[in-house]
Design an enzyme around this catalytic site. Structure first.
Site, mmCIF file in Angstrom:
data_model
loop_
_atom_site.group_PDB
_atom_site.id
_atom_site.type_symbol
_atom_site.label_atom_id
_atom_site.label_comp_id
_atom_site.label_asym_id
_atom_site.label_seq_id
_atom_site.Cartn_x
_atom_site.Cartn_y
_atom_site.Cartn_z
ATOM 1 N N TYR A 4 0.869 -1.176 0.000
ATOM 2 C CA TYR A 4 0.000 0.000 0.000
ATOM 3 C C TYR A 4 0.908 1.228 0.000
ATOM 4 C CZ TYR A 4 -4.627 1.974 0.090
ATOM 5 O OH TYR A 4 -5.781 2.612 -0.272
ATOM 6 N N LEU A 5 1.721 1.262 -1.045
ATOM 7 C CA LEU A 5 2.875 2.162 -1.083
ATOM 8 C C LEU A 5 2.479 3.619 -1.265
ATOM 9 C CD1 LEU A 5 5.096 -0.110 -3.360
ATOM 10 C CD2 LEU A 5 5.115 0.052 -0.862
ATOM 11 N N HIS B 217 7.415 5.440 1.218
ATOM 12 C CA HIS B 217 8.118 4.255 0.720
ATOM 13 C C HIS B 217 8.994 4.621 -0.482
ATOM 14 C CE1 HIS B 217 4.373 2.232 2.424
ATOM 15 N NE2 HIS B 217 5.336 1.606 3.065
ATOM 16 N N GLN C 225 4.075 -9.735 13.098
ATOM 17 C CA GLN C 225 4.340 -8.459 13.788
ATOM 18 C C GLN C 225 3.060 -7.744 14.194
ATOM 19 O OE1 GLN C 225 6.531 -7.018 10.224
ATOM 20 N NE2 GLN C 225 5.634 -5.041 10.721
ATOM 21 N N ASP D 210 9.704 4.823 11.466
ATOM 22 C CA ASP D 210 9.661 3.761 12.477
ATOM 23 C C ASP D 210 11.026 3.747 13.155
ATOM 24 O OD1 ASP D 210 6.975 2.322 11.743
ATOM 25 O OD2 ASP D 210 7.988 2.747 9.866
ATOM 26 N N GLN E 202 12.206 0.769 15.249
ATOM 27 C CA GLN E 202 12.450 -0.365 14.353
ATOM 28 C C GLN E 202 13.820 -0.231 13.680
ATOM 29 O OE1 GLN E 202 9.446 -2.089 11.472
ATOM 30 N NE2 GLN E 202 10.531 -0.774 10.045
#
Ligand code: AMP
Length: 274
Positions: free
Chosen positions: A30-31, A35, A59, A148, A151
Site C-alpha cells: 500500500y505504497l 516508501h 508483527q 519507524d 524499528q
C-alpha cells in the site's frame, strides 16, 4: 520489473546479477511517497533495487489490524515500475512461513520498551521476517525509514549483534503538506481525524523550537508536546538517546522525541530529532 513470488525466483535473479550491489527495501505494501523515498535512495546507492511487499502476520498483535491492513498490489506494482525498481518480491504467507516454521529472532532489551511495551512481540515479528528477507535476498544495503525510528535502531542492532553483512541506510520521514507523517494507515482516517492528526507534528515542532531556544528540561518539553496535541489518548511521549533509546531527563542535541497517540481508534507514531 520482474515479479518474484517464491524464493527460487529471487535467488536466481540475485545470482544472475553476479557482483552487482543489491539494495533491498522491505515494505508491507500500500505504497506511498514515504516508501518511494526509500526506493529513490536505494536507486541512488545500488546497481539493482529489490522491493519486498509482505504483510507479516507475526508483527501484528491479536487485536491489531492484520486482516484489514490496506492492500493494493496492482497500484503498488505500477508505482514501483514508474520508479525503475528491478524486482518486486511478493511472497505468500506459505512461502515465508512453512507449516512447521518455529523460529524467532529476538533482540533483547531495546525491543521491549516504547513501542514494544504497547505491542508485545511486535519487534520479534519484525526481526524474524527481516532476517528471513536478508537471508533470502542477501542485499549489500537495506533501506529503512526513520518514521519507524525504534524499528530502525533495532534492525541496526540486529545486524551488528548477528553479523549480517549488510549496511542499513536510514531514510528521513516523508510528510504530508500539513506535516502528518505519511503512512499506509492514514487511509483509515475521516476528514476530522485527519485534521486532528496534523497536531502530532506541529506539537513536536513546538517542543523542538523551545529546545532550540535553550529549554532542556524533558518534563517541560514533553508537556509542550502534550498540551498542543489534539488526540484521544497518548500511549507515550518520550525524549530518548538517539542510539540506545534510553530515556533522558535533560535533553541534548540529536536526542529524539518519540510519540505514539490514538485518534478515533487509529494509532500513530512519529518522532523528531532535537
Ligand atoms: P511499512 O510498509 O509501513 O512496513 O514501511 C516500510 C518501510 O517504509 C519502513 O522502513 C518504514 O519506516 C518506511 N516508511 C513508512 N512510512 C514512511 C515515511 N512517511 N517516511 C519515510 N519512511 C517511511
Amino acid at each position: 520489473m520482474i515479479v518474484c513470488e517464491d524464493i527460487d525466483c529471487i535467488r536466481a535473479f540475485i545470482k544472475s546479477q553476479k557482483d552487482k550491489a543489491a539494495g533491498l527495501v522491505p515494505t508491507m505494501g500500500y505504497l506511498h511517497e514515504g516508501h518511494m523515498s526509500l526506493v529513490d535512495k536505494a536507486k541512488e546507492l545500488s546497481d539493482v533495487v529489490i522491493v519486498s511487499i509482505f504483510v507479516n502476520p507475526k508483527q501484528f498483535g491479536p487485536n491489531e489490524d492484520f486482516n484489514r491492513y490496506p492492500r493494493d498490489l496492482e497500484k503498488d506494482k505500477n508505482l514501483l515500475i514508474s520508479r525503475g525498481v528491478d524486482v518486486l518480491f511478493v511472497p505468500s504467507l506459505g512461502v515465508m512461513y512453512d507449516k512447521d516454521f518455529s523460529s524467532k529472532v529476538i533482540i533483547e532489551g531495546i525491543s521491549n520498551i516504547l513501542e514494544g511495551a504497547f505491542r508485545p512481540g511486535h519487534f520479534d515479528g519484525v526481526c524474524t521476517v527481516v532476517s528471513k528477507l536478508f537471508n533470502i535476498v542477501k542485499p549489500q544495503r537495506a533501506f529503512f525509514g526513520e518514521k519507524d525510528y525504534q524499528q530502525l535502531k533495532i534492525i541496526q542492532k540486529m545486524v551488528k549483534d548477528l553479523n549480517f553483512d549488510i549496511e542499513i541506510i536510514p531514510v528521513p520521514i516523508k510528510r504530508e503538506q500539513d506535516g502528518l507523517a505519511m503512512s499506509s494507515r492514514n487511509v483509515y482516517l475521516d476528514d476530522i481525524s485527519r485534521h486532528r492528526a496534523s497536531s502530532i507534528y506541529s506539537s513536536l515542532l513546538k517542543a523542538k523550537k523551545q529546545f532550540e531556544n535553550g529549554l532542556t528540561c524533558v518534563k517541560t518539553l514533553t508537556n509542550i508536546v502534550k498540551n498542543n496535541l489534539d488526540v484521544d489518548s497518548i500511549d507515550y511521549i518520550k525524549i530518548v538517546d538517539k542510539d540506545t533509546l534510553e530515556e533522558k531527563t535533560t535533553a541534548s542535541k540529536y536526542d529524539r522525541i518519540l510519540i505514539a497517540v490514538r485518534i478515533s481508534g487509529v494509532r500513530f507514531i512519529d518522532n523528531i530529532e532535537l
